[in-house]
Design a protein around this motif. Structure first.
Motif, PDB file in Angstrom:
ATOM      1  N   GLN A  28       6.151   9.738  -7.030  1.00  0.00           N
ATOM      2  CA  GLN A  28       6.985   9.366  -5.899  1.00  0.00           C
ATOM      3  C   GLN A  28       6.876  10.464  -4.856  1.00  0.00           C
ATOM      4  O   GLN A  28       6.949  11.658  -5.188  1.00  0.00           O
ATOM      5  CB  GLN A  28       8.448   9.163  -6.322  1.00  0.00           C
ATOM      6  CG  GLN A  28       8.665   7.901  -7.139  1.00  0.00           C
ATOM      7  CD  GLN A  28      10.139   7.608  -7.426  1.00  0.00           C
ATOM      8  OE1 GLN A  28      10.985   8.480  -7.328  1.00  0.00           O
ATOM      9  NE2 GLN A  28      10.425   6.378  -7.792  1.00  0.00           N
ATOM     10  N   TYR A  29       6.697  10.062  -3.615  1.00  0.00           N
ATOM     11  CA  TYR A  29       6.616  11.034  -2.537  1.00  0.00           C
ATOM     12  C   TYR A  29       7.951  11.766  -2.398  1.00  0.00           C
ATOM     13  O   TYR A  29       9.017  11.170  -2.603  1.00  0.00           O
ATOM     14  CB  TYR A  29       6.254  10.340  -1.229  1.00  0.00           C
ATOM     15  CG  TYR A  29       4.876   9.723  -1.237  1.00  0.00           C
ATOM     16  CD1 TYR A  29       3.757  10.478  -1.549  1.00  0.00           C
ATOM     17  CD2 TYR A  29       4.696   8.375  -0.928  1.00  0.00           C
ATOM     18  CE1 TYR A  29       2.489   9.917  -1.561  1.00  0.00           C
ATOM     19  CE2 TYR A  29       3.434   7.801  -0.933  1.00  0.00           C
ATOM     20  CZ  TYR A  29       2.339   8.575  -1.256  1.00  0.00           C
ATOM     21  OH  TYR A  29       1.089   8.017  -1.278  1.00  0.00           O
ATOM     22  N   VAL A  30       7.861  13.030  -2.038  1.00  0.00           N
ATOM     23  CA  VAL A  30       9.065  13.858  -1.932  1.00  0.00           C
ATOM     24  C   VAL A  30      10.059  13.247  -0.946  1.00  0.00           C
ATOM     25  O   VAL A  30      11.267  13.197  -1.218  1.00  0.00           O
ATOM     26  CB  VAL A  30       8.681  15.295  -1.507  1.00  0.00           C
ATOM     27  CG1 VAL A  30       9.930  16.115  -1.183  1.00  0.00           C
ATOM     28  CG2 VAL A  30       7.874  15.979  -2.611  1.00  0.00           C
ATOM     29  N   HIS A  31       9.560  12.751   0.176  1.00  0.00           N
ATOM     30  CA  HIS A  31      10.482  12.197   1.178  1.00  0.00           C
ATOM     31  C   HIS A  31      11.118  10.885   0.713  1.00  0.00           C
ATOM     32  O   HIS A  31      12.192  10.507   1.198  1.00  0.00           O
ATOM     33  CB  HIS A  31       9.737  11.978   2.509  1.00  0.00           C
ATOM     34  CG  HIS A  31       8.765  10.839   2.482  1.00  0.00           C
ATOM     35  ND1 HIS A  31       7.459  10.992   2.041  1.00  0.00           N
ATOM     36  CD2 HIS A  31       8.904   9.527   2.814  1.00  0.00           C
ATOM     37  CE1 HIS A  31       6.834   9.822   2.128  1.00  0.00           C
ATOM     38  NE2 HIS A  31       7.684   8.919   2.592  1.00  0.00           N
ATOM     39  N   SER A  59      -4.819  12.614  -3.150  1.00  0.00           N
ATOM     40  CA  SER A  59      -5.742  13.747  -3.144  1.00  0.00           C
ATOM     41  C   SER A  59      -6.290  14.032  -4.536  1.00  0.00           C
ATOM     42  O   SER A  59      -5.705  13.610  -5.549  1.00  0.00           O
ATOM     43  CB  SER A  59      -5.014  14.990  -2.626  1.00  0.00           C
ATOM     44  OG  SER A  59      -4.048  15.415  -3.582  1.00  0.00           O
ATOM     45  N   PRO A  60      -7.390  14.783  -4.637  1.00  0.00           N
ATOM     46  CA  PRO A  60      -7.890  15.206  -5.949  1.00  0.00           C
ATOM     47  C   PRO A  60      -6.850  15.996  -6.739  1.00  0.00           C
ATOM     48  O   PRO A  60      -6.806  15.898  -7.960  1.00  0.00           O
ATOM     49  CB  PRO A  60      -9.104  16.070  -5.598  1.00  0.00           C
ATOM     50  CG  PRO A  60      -9.580  15.529  -4.287  1.00  0.00           C
ATOM     51  CD  PRO A  60      -8.323  15.146  -3.549  1.00  0.00           C
ATOM     52  N   PRO A  86       1.604  12.254   1.632  1.00  0.00           N
ATOM     53  CA  PRO A  86       2.566  13.355   1.669  1.00  0.00           C
ATOM     54  C   PRO A  86       2.658  14.033   0.285  1.00  0.00           C
ATOM     55  O   PRO A  86       2.146  13.490  -0.704  1.00  0.00           O
ATOM     56  CB  PRO A  86       3.877  12.681   2.035  1.00  0.00           C
ATOM     57  CG  PRO A  86       3.591  11.228   2.203  1.00  0.00           C
ATOM     58  CD  PRO A  86       2.260  10.941   1.623  1.00  0.00           C
ATOM     59  N   PRO A  87       3.346  15.193   0.183  1.00  0.00           N
ATOM     60  CA  PRO A  87       3.583  15.820  -1.122  1.00  0.00           C
ATOM     61  C   PRO A  87       4.313  14.863  -2.061  1.00  0.00           C
ATOM     62  O   PRO A  87       5.085  13.999  -1.625  1.00  0.00           O
ATOM     63  CB  PRO A  87       4.450  17.032  -0.767  1.00  0.00           C
ATOM     64  CG  PRO A  87       4.117  17.332   0.656  1.00  0.00           C
ATOM     65  CD  PRO A  87       3.877  15.998   1.301  1.00  0.00           C
ATOM     66  N   ALA A  88       4.076  15.032  -3.372  1.00  0.00           N
ATOM     67  CA  ALA A  88       4.609  14.058  -4.327  1.00  0.00           C
ATOM     68  C   ALA A  88       5.010  14.715  -5.646  1.00  0.00           C
ATOM     69  O   ALA A  88       4.468  15.757  -6.025  1.00  0.00           O
ATOM     70  CB  ALA A  88       3.567  12.973  -4.599  1.00  0.00           C
ATOM     71  N   VAL A 146       0.838  -1.195   0.000  1.00  0.00           N
ATOM     72  CA  VAL A 146       0.000   0.000   0.000  1.00  0.00           C
ATOM     73  C   VAL A 146       0.872   1.242   0.000  1.00  0.00           C
ATOM     74  O   VAL A 146       0.700   2.139  -0.822  1.00  0.00           O
ATOM     75  CB  VAL A 146      -0.974   0.000   1.197  1.00  0.00           C
ATOM     76  CG1 VAL A 146      -1.797   1.283   1.232  1.00  0.00           C
ATOM     77  CG2 VAL A 146      -1.892  -1.214   1.101  1.00  0.00           C
ATOM     78  N   GLY A 147       1.840   1.325   0.931  1.00  0.00           N
ATOM     79  CA  GLY A 147       2.861   2.367   0.849  1.00  0.00           C
ATOM     80  C   GLY A 147       2.439   3.749   1.291  1.00  0.00           C
ATOM     81  O   GLY A 147       3.230   4.678   1.243  1.00  0.00           O
ATOM     82  N   ALA A 148       1.187   3.961   1.719  1.00  0.00           N
ATOM     83  CA  ALA A 148       0.730   5.272   2.175  1.00  0.00           C
ATOM     84  C   ALA A 148      -0.381   5.055   3.183  1.00  0.00           C
ATOM     85  O   ALA A 148      -1.005   3.997   3.240  1.00  0.00           O
ATOM     86  CB  ALA A 148       0.232   6.117   1.011  1.00  0.00           C
TER      87      ALA A 148
END
Length: 215
Positions: free
Chosen positions: A153-156, A27-28, A188-190, A20-22
């Motif tokens: 890919q998530y920023v982190h 988000s929309p 998270p931001p991506a 799942v990874g999150a």
């Protein structure tokens, strides 16, 4: 985003965090960035890896209706609970319970038009290397000139060795990458990443008279 979806997604993350990874659905804003400018002709199929509770699927469904294009779509999801949710929410879309590396088999069985694009929600940075390699090997065979592969890919996670390895492997297969600016309105931001192989998709003849003439 429905609160019930957040709960279901969190439960799936607890059951299987590697796949799942999150902890929350996309988000929309991220769904819009993943779907709106995807350059795939309406004569081709769009496949989706890991649709989850359906944020990208919903954006694709809205686009199909807005553009009055046929819903040539094939979603592949590992989680049985998500499959039931998806089939109830999107009865006109095609979903398969299985793994992304088997896309060619599922696509052949579906009788859908050739694949022109793939939208991917899989967490490549957290997938086992053997799974990552099996999917990228399949993509190397599947992605013909002009076919689009898009993921995020998530920023982190972007600088993690597994994420770097995935991007390097895609590059070594001769695919060209484009990276969009950070989508901050997501948890998270991506980054949105798009790969293509140089060239154009082969045209599909939709004229039945010409097809009969060839027979």
């Amino acid at each position: 985003m429905a609160f019930s979806d957040q709960i279901k997604f969190l439960a799936a993350f607890i059951r299987n965090p590697k796949h799942v990874g999150a902890i929350a659905p996309s988000s929309p804003a991220l769904a819009k960035a993943m779907v709106d400018d995807l350059q795939v002709p309406d004569t081709h199929t769009i496949a989706e890896f890991g649709p989850g509770t359906g944020p990208f699927t919903n954006a694709l469904s809205d686009r199909f209706k807005r553009e009055n294009r046929p819903a040539h779509y094939l979603g592949i999801e590992r989680d049985e609970n998500f499959i039931q949710i998806l089939r109830n929410r999107f009865p006109d879309m095609n979903f398969v319970h299985g793994s992304a590396e088997h896309l060619p088999t599922y696509h052949s069985q579906s009788k859908l038009p050739p694949i022109g694009g793939i939208v991917c929600g899989l967490p490549f940075a957290s997938l086992p290397i053997v799974v990552q390699d099996s999917i990228t090997s399949m993509l190397n065979d599947l992605l013909q000139p002009g076919t689009v592969f898009r993921t995020f890919q998530y920023v982190h996670a972007y600088p993690l060795p597994t994420a770097i390895r995935f991007r390097r492997r895609m590059k070594n297969m001769g695919l060209q990458m484009q990276k969009r600016k950070v989508i901050f309105n997501n948890i998270p931001p991506a980054y949105v990443l798009t790969w293509t192989r140089s060239g154009k998709l082969a045209p599909i003849n939709t004229d039945p008279q010409r097809e009969l003439a060839k027979a």
